[in-house]
Write a protein that holds these residues in place. Structure first.
Motif, PDB file in Angstrom:
ATOM      1  N   GLY A 204       0.764  -1.282   0.011  1.00  0.00           N
ATOM      2  CA  GLY A 204      -0.320   0.297  -0.355  1.00  0.00           C
ATOM      3  C   GLY A 204       0.972   1.116  -0.269  1.00  0.00           C
ATOM      4  O   GLY A 204       2.067   0.909   0.548  1.00  0.00           O
ATOM      5  N   VAL A 205       0.356   2.586  -0.090  1.00  0.00           N
ATOM      6  CA  VAL A 205       0.667   3.620  -0.460  1.00  0.00           C
ATOM      7  C   VAL A 205       1.721   3.886   0.820  1.00  0.00           C
ATOM      8  O   VAL A 205       2.484   5.089   0.954  1.00  0.00           O
ATOM      9  CB  VAL A 205       0.095   4.806  -0.775  1.00  0.00           C
ATOM     10  CG1 VAL A 205       0.366   6.239  -0.619  1.00  0.00           C
ATOM     11  CG2 VAL A 205      -0.471   4.080  -2.501  1.00  0.00           C
ATOM     12  N   GLU A 206       0.393   3.631   2.337  1.00  0.00           N
ATOM     13  CA  GLU A 206       0.412   3.959   3.784  1.00  0.00           C
ATOM     14  C   GLU A 206       2.012   3.292   3.936  1.00  0.00           C
ATOM     15  O   GLU A 206       2.743   4.428   4.936  1.00  0.00           O
ATOM     16  CB  GLU A 206      -0.270   3.285   3.972  1.00  0.00           C
ATOM     17  CG  GLU A 206       0.137   3.964   5.893  1.00  0.00           C
ATOM     18  CD  GLU A 206       0.321   5.186   6.464  1.00  0.00           C
ATOM     19  OE1 GLU A 206       0.961   5.767   7.182  1.00  0.00           O
ATOM     20  OE2 GLU A 206      -0.066   6.491   5.016  1.00  0.00           O
ATOM     21  N   ALA A 207       2.175   1.945   3.323  1.00  0.00           N
ATOM     22  CA  ALA A 207       3.584   1.571   3.935  1.00  0.00           C
ATOM     23  C   ALA A 207       4.694   2.403   2.974  1.00  0.00           C
ATOM     24  O   ALA A 207       5.836   2.768   3.943  1.00  0.00           O
ATOM     25  CB  ALA A 207       3.901   0.205   3.476  1.00  0.00           C
ATOM     26  N   VAL A 208       4.803   2.534   1.978  1.00  0.00           N
ATOM     27  CA  VAL A 208       5.934   3.289   1.555  1.00  0.00           C
ATOM     28  C   VAL A 208       6.058   4.636   2.032  1.00  0.00           C
ATOM     29  O   VAL A 208       7.262   5.073   2.609  1.00  0.00           O
ATOM     30  CB  VAL A 208       5.485   3.520  -0.043  1.00  0.00           C
ATOM     31  CG1 VAL A 208       6.550   4.797  -0.922  1.00  0.00           C
ATOM     32  CG2 VAL A 208       5.374   2.576  -1.011  1.00  0.00           C
ATOM     33  N   SER A 209       5.247   5.184   2.350  1.00  0.00           N
ATOM     34  CA  SER A 209       4.814   6.269   2.960  1.00  0.00           C
ATOM     35  C   SER A 209       5.697   6.271   4.704  1.00  0.00           C
ATOM     36  O   SER A 209       6.767   7.089   5.163  1.00  0.00           O
ATOM     37  CB  SER A 209       3.413   7.241   2.876  1.00  0.00           C
ATOM     38  OG  SER A 209       3.206   7.936   3.689  1.00  0.00           O
ATOM     39  N   ARG A 210       5.228   4.945   5.429  1.00  0.00           N
ATOM     40  CA  ARG A 210       6.089   5.047   6.307  1.00  0.00           C
ATOM     41  C   ARG A 210       7.202   4.593   6.602  1.00  0.00           C
ATOM     42  O   ARG A 210       7.925   5.440   7.380  1.00  0.00           O
ATOM     43  CB  ARG A 210       5.215   4.122   7.256  1.00  0.00           C
ATOM     44  CG  ARG A 210       4.090   3.772   7.432  1.00  0.00           C
ATOM     45  CD  ARG A 210       3.420   2.917   7.832  1.00  0.00           C
ATOM     46  NE  ARG A 210       3.865   2.286   9.176  1.00  0.00           N
ATOM     47  CZ  ARG A 210       3.702   0.817   9.214  1.00  0.00           C
ATOM     48  NH1 ARG A 210       2.571   0.682   9.123  1.00  0.00           N
ATOM     49  NH2 ARG A 210       4.539   0.107  10.364  1.00  0.00           N
TER      50      ARG A 210
END
Length: 117
Positions: free
Chosen positions: A38-44
């Motif tokens: 997910g995009v949130e994982a990349v952001s994290r």
């Protein structure tokens, strides 16, 4: 490794990953899609909340067309890693610009060396 050292490493690696992604003109969405996360994982990862595994670093290096070491040595505090990083930066410059950068580094190190005394 002390927690603060892990946090420093995570912050540095996250900056290197974000910088490489931007240099490749990729969005977080595109990287997430290629990684199958997910995009949130990349952001994290890019915010340093999560330190990527060696496997994930390899996948990111493949996406950014660099070596895993490139993602790590940019943030290393080891003088040899920093020298290698500077050498990679210098290799992108013409000879006159390289000479100018070396001169600047020589002046800075002399000046900072004097301040340490």
């Amino acid at each position: 490794m002390p927690k603060t050292e892990v946090e420093r490493l995570a912050a540095g690696v996250s900056r290197a990953i974000a910088k490489r992604r931007a240099a490749c003109e990729l969005t977080q969405e595109q990287v997430a899609e290629r990684l199958g996360i997910g995009v949130e994982a990349v952001s994290r990862i890019e915010r340093g909340v999560v330190l990527p595994t060696v496997v994930r670093l390899g996948e990111l290096a493949d996406i950014f067309e660099c070596n895993i070491a490139d993602l790590l040595t940019e943030v290393s505090s080891r003088a040899t890693d920093q020298a290698n990083h500077i050498a990679r930066l210098l290799s992108k410059l013409g000879s006159a610009d390289r000479a100018m950068v070396v001169e600047i580094i020589e002046k800075l190190t002399a000046r900072l060396g004097d301040l340490d005394r």
